[in-house]
Design an enzyme around this catalytic site. Structure first.
Site, PDB file in Angstrom:
ATOM      1  N   ASP A  80       4.954  13.013 107.822  1.00 50.69           N
ATOM      2  CA  ASP A  80       5.398  11.977 106.886  1.00 50.69           C
ATOM      3  C   ASP A  80       6.800  12.293 106.375  1.00 50.69           C
ATOM      4  OD1 ASP A  80       5.665  10.127 104.840  1.00 50.69           O
ATOM      5  OD2 ASP A  80       4.055  10.958 103.594  1.00 50.69           O
ATOM      6  N   HIS A  84       3.769  10.873  98.314  1.00 50.27           N
ATOM      7  CA  HIS A  84       4.353  11.440  99.536  1.00 50.27           C
ATOM      8  C   HIS A  84       5.002  12.794  99.269  1.00 50.27           C
ATOM      9  CE1 HIS A  84       3.856   7.674 101.828  1.00 50.27           C
ATOM     10  NE2 HIS A  84       4.093   7.089 100.666  1.00 50.27           N
TER      11      HIS A  84
END
Length: 533
Positions: free
Chosen positions: A175, A346
């Site tokens: 990610d 995130h």
């Protein structure tokens, strides 16, 4: 939207199947889903979908894709619960096989073995995938962060990442969303402390909290704080109601007895004893908060003493919409808080470094994010000493062939967006979109005339009808000039004996288009219609 196909010999597995929302210039488009031409062409080899978590950009396209590629879905419990609701809306529950997978469980499909690994994200039950094949092990992190003190459940399983790393990892697909940000992402519990501070400082006001429907941990903390301060909770917004219902049924949300009330019951309680949890944190025009801010919500009216808390950050591209909502709320004398009430789901740079250090991948494939985010992750990987030749910046549609001997892009497959417009999927393409943009920018002029069959003699018209070009009543002289020009031009064509419809239409478009451009510097769409009697 996120979708990745892994292929080895006669086996294909697919990770995630998300959608994207349309850009501002995609007029009339409801959703964008991925182009699955390659999967349809190889449908006999597609074994199943593995889903990392339950966000729309990872599961939203499943009801559309499964109509054409009906293979099993593998995901964790909450993710399957959300998918079930989505399939139920499309009357597909009995047509699709779904399997709930536990962390640490391995699924064997064709040449692949896939393991689900516990991670943290802004929705519960997120997972990374370790994908084992004869070519080597690829780890796909999904969307993740490292949260040592999550609101619900356990922290990310760093031990398992380390164990897999010791066995050797061919490639890491990590990610990249926050790869530009140094340091660590804050724990979700920090937001809970902020809520406690806000509630204690505003004991005499009604509180309305806007957040992402899928952030179950955030909703849990709002409910916990409301209960602590003796407030009743109303949930407003269709997606919020759906997610909370699913999460509470599956045991991911603990709601104290007699805390939730219906929106109709608000009038039975003092304002200072109520909290509304609502959708609309991104300024979506039809979401509950937007309707409240515009004064068109049927059951909730913003009052001067209300406190509105935006527990989210604007997604890039939504800043204007969010700013408009905030301004509308201020105009109604409400108080608005939009700082320190959100943490990301995130990983920042240090968490990304941690995953790389545990896995020691031979190749790095930055995924999930804009190109600048993926480029930033490439920089992090290089900083950790990875060979730059082993950091692979690939694009949508690229076919990456990878094994222990090397990695290279060997081709392209169809990729991009398929537009969903109402019930139509894929029937609106670039030509239709170009026409819609043309109509939106300059409007349309329709010229109607009637010719006698055989002789081609003009019997009626030409008549001009326009929409979106000019306000006819305020531009009568312009329209009269255009009418006079067409009358002369069509008369000239008939005098010259030109009866070919294609030629007549072209002449009308050219002459009227040139006239309109000179007078207005606009280029409306011009459509001549000829009727024969």
């Amino acid at each position: 939207m996120n979708i990745t196909a892994f292929e080895y010999e006669d086996s294909i597995i697919v990770v995630d199947c998300g959608l994207a929302f349309p850009e501002d210039d995609m007029y009339g488009i409801d959703l964008c889903i991925p182009d699955i031409t390659y999967l349809k062409d190889n449908i006999d080899r597609v074994k199943g979908f593995f889903i990392t978590h339950g966000h729309e950009d990872h599961i939203g396209a499943l009801p559309y894709v499964l109509r054409e590629i009906n293979v099993p879905i593998y995901a964790t419990k909450l993710t399957i619960g959300i998918i079930d609701h989505k399939l139920g809306e499309h009357n597909m529950l009995n047509k699709v096989k779904r399997k709930v997978v536990k962390y640490g469980q391995h699924i064997n499909l064709g040449c692949f073995r896939v393991e689900f690994i516990k991670t943290n994200h802004s929705i519960q039950d997120a997972a990374a995938l370790a994908i084992y094949s004869p070519a080597g092990t690829v780890v796909h992190t999904g969307d993740f962060k490292v949260d040592y003190t999550p609101v619900y459940g356990d922290a990310i399983d760093l031990q398992r990442f380390g164990e897999i790393g010791k066995k050797g990892v061919l490639a890491l697909m990590c990610d990249s969303t926050n790869a530009e940000r140094p340091g660590f992402t804050m724990t979700e519990r920090k937001v809970g402390k902020t809520f406690e501070s806000i509630f204690s400082d505003h004991t005499h006001q009604r509180i309305i909290v806007a957040t992402f429907a899928s952030n179950v941990d955030r909703v849990q903390q709002i409910i916990n704080t409301a209960y602590k301060f003796g407030r009743k909770v109303v949930v407003e917004g269709r997606s919020m109601v759906n997610i909370i219902s699913i999460a509470s049924e599956l045991g991911y949300l603990n709601i104290p007895d007699n805390t939730l009330i219906e929106v109709d019951q608000l009038k039975n309680y003092p304002d200072e004893k109520t909290v509304l949890i609502t959708t609309g944190s991104q300024g979506e025009p039809l979401a509950a908060l937007s309707r409240m801010a515009n004064g068109i919500h049927r059951k909730v009216k913003i009052q001067p003493n209300d406190l509105i808390v935006f527990s989210s950050n604007p997604i890039p591209g939504n800043e204007k919409a969010v700013s408009k909502i905030i301004n509308d709320l201020y105009r109604q004398s409400a108080e608005v808080i939009f700082q320190d009430t959100h943490v990301s789901g995130h990983a920042c740079q240090e968490e990304i470094k941690l995953i790389y250090s545990l896995l020691h991948p031979k190749y790095a494939i930055p995924v999930h994010g804009e190109f600048k985010h993926r480029k930033a992750q490439a920089g992090v990987a290089a900083e950790l000493g990875m060979d730059k030749e082993h950091i692979l910046m690939i694009s949508s549609g690229d076919v990456l062939e990878i094994d222990e001997d090397g990695a290279e892009v060997v081709g392209k497959v169809p990729a991009g967006s398929v537009f969903v417009d109402g019930l139509g999927v894929g029937d609106v393409g670039n030509i239709v979109m170009r026409d819609r943009q043309h109509l939106a920018e300059d409007g349309i002029i329709i010229v109607v005339l009637t010719l006698q069959g055989g002789s081609g003699q003009l019997l009626a018209g030409p008549d001009i009808v326009s929409r979106g070009f000019v306000y006819v009543r305020g531009s009568e002289s312009l329209m009269d000039e255009a009418q006079h020009l067409l009358n002369e031009h069509v008369t000239d064509l008939t005098d010259r004996g030109i009866t070919d419809w294609g030629k007549i239409k072209t002449e009308i478009k050219d002459s009227l288009g040139e006239f309109v451009w000179k007078k207005t510097k606009r280029r409306p769409m011009i459509i001549p219609i000829i009727m024969e009697v």
